[in-house]
Design a protein around this motif. Sequence first.
Motif, PDB file in Angstrom:
ATOM      1  N   ALA A  60      24.896  64.443  40.217  1.00 18.07           N
ATOM      2  CA  ALA A  60      26.074  63.772  39.667  1.00 18.07           C
ATOM      3  C   ALA A  60      25.671  62.616  38.754  1.00 18.07           C
ATOM      4  CB  ALA A  60      26.966  63.266  40.802  1.00 18.07           C
ATOM      5  N   LEU A  61      24.633  61.881  39.139  1.00 17.64           N
ATOM      6  CA  LEU A  61      24.154  60.779  38.300  1.00 17.64           C
ATOM      7  C   LEU A  61      23.629  61.311  36.975  1.00 17.64           C
ATOM      8  CD1 LEU A  61      23.355  57.837  37.798  1.00 17.64           C
ATOM      9  CD2 LEU A  61      21.246  58.271  39.082  1.00 17.64           C
ATOM     10  N   SER A  73      25.393  57.258  50.083  1.00 24.86           N
ATOM     11  CA  SER A  73      25.440  58.581  50.716  1.00 24.86           C
ATOM     12  C   SER A  73      26.555  59.469  50.178  1.00 24.86           C
ATOM     13  CB  SER A  73      25.615  58.425  52.232  1.00 24.86           C
ATOM     14  OG  SER A  73      26.821  57.745  52.537  1.00 24.86           O
ATOM     15  N   ALA A  74      27.226  59.032  49.113  1.00 27.23           N
ATOM     16  CA  ALA A  74      28.331  59.829  48.573  1.00 27.23           C
ATOM     17  C   ALA A  74      28.372  59.704  47.057  1.00 27.23           C
ATOM     18  CB  ALA A  74      29.664  59.382  49.168  1.00 27.23           C
ATOM     19  N   ARG A  81      22.616  66.385  50.351  1.00 27.24           N
ATOM     20  CA  ARG A  81      23.546  65.357  49.867  1.00 27.24           C
ATOM     21  C   ARG A  81      22.867  64.476  48.825  1.00 27.24           C
ATOM     22  NH1 ARG A  81      28.009  62.838  51.933  1.00 27.24           N
ATOM     23  NH2 ARG A  81      28.579  64.983  52.465  1.00 27.24           N
ATOM     24  N   LEU A  82      21.614  64.150  49.053  1.00 25.98           N
ATOM     25  CA  LEU A  82      20.886  63.355  48.064  1.00 25.98           C
ATOM     26  C   LEU A  82      20.789  64.102  46.744  1.00 25.98           C
ATOM     27  CD1 LEU A  82      19.191  60.866  47.344  1.00 25.98           C
ATOM     28  CD2 LEU A  82      17.197  62.053  48.292  1.00 25.98           C
ATOM     29  N   ALA A  83      20.554  65.404  46.800  1.00 22.73           N
ATOM     30  CA  ALA A  83      20.493  66.210  45.576  1.00 22.73           C
ATOM     31  C   ALA A  83      21.823  66.181  44.845  1.00 22.73           C
ATOM     32  CB  ALA A  83      20.099  67.642  45.920  1.00 22.73           C
ATOM     33  N   ILE A 120      28.601  56.206  43.330  1.00 17.59           N
ATOM     34  CA  ILE A 120      27.755  55.936  42.168  1.00 17.59           C
ATOM     35  C   ILE A 120      28.469  54.993  41.208  1.00 17.59           C
ATOM     36  CG2 ILE A 120      26.636  56.939  40.141  1.00 17.59           C
ATOM     37  CD1 ILE A 120      26.369  59.544  41.718  1.00 17.59           C
ATOM     38  N   GLU A 121      27.810  53.900  40.874  1.00 12.92           N
ATOM     39  CA  GLU A 121      28.384  52.928  39.936  1.00 12.92           C
ATOM     40  C   GLU A 121      27.288  52.480  38.972  1.00 12.92           C
ATOM     41  OE1 GLU A 121      30.543  48.520  39.919  1.00 12.92           O
ATOM     42  OE2 GLU A 121      30.131  49.538  41.830  1.00 12.92           O
TER      43      GLU A 121
END
Length: 200
Positions: free
Chosen positions: A91-92, A42-43, A84-86, A47-48
Motif C-alpha cells: 500500500a505504501l 499494523s494496518a 499483513r506487513l506485506a 499509513i501517513e
Amino acid sequence: MTLAPDIQQVTAFGSQPRRDSLRQAVFLDRDGVLIRDKHYLSAVAGIELLPGVIEALRALAPHFRLIMVTNQSGVARGLFSAARLAQIHDALLAQFAQQDVHLDALYCCPHHRDGTLASYTAACAWRKPQPGMLLHAIEKWALDPARCFMLGDQDSDMLAGQGAGMPSFMIGPEQAASKHAHARYADLGQAARAMLAHAG
C-alpha cells in the motif's frame, strides 16, 4: 513480498536501464523518515506520509537509488503477520507510485532475537544496527559507500550506516541528535537538499 529461506525478508523492484550507471544511493528508514511513526504500525489505514516526502524523493531520484531499509520486529513479536506487513508495504509503494515516485528496492528484517514466534526469532545480521541490508545493496548494484547516505531517526540507523561505510543523517527534532550521526536535519526535505549539494 516473500520471505527468503534464510534470515531476510526482501522485496526488490529491479533496476531501470537508465539507472544502471548510478553508484550512489540513499538508504531510508521507514518510520519517522518516510511515514509517521505509529509504534508497530499494523494496518494499511495507519499509513501517513510525512510532509515533503514525495517532493524530496522526486528530487533525489535522478541522482540516487532510493532504497528503504526497515526493522519490523512486530512480526517476530507476534503483533502482526508477515502477510499483513506485506500489505502495508504494498500500500505504501502504491501511494508512492500514484505520485510517480518509485523505490529501487525495499529491504525488511522481521526478526528479533527475543521474538515470540520461533520462525522469526533470530539474531539477524540484517537487523539494524547491523549493516546487512545496506551491504547487500552495495554489492548488488556496485555502489560506492562514500557516495551513499543512510537516513534514519534512531541510533540503530546511524550505526548501520557507519558499519557500511557511509555518512548517516539523523532525521527529527533537535533533541533527536545522535553522537553517531554525521549531521541532523529536521525532515527529509532538508536532508535531500544537503545530499543534492553533495552529489552536485
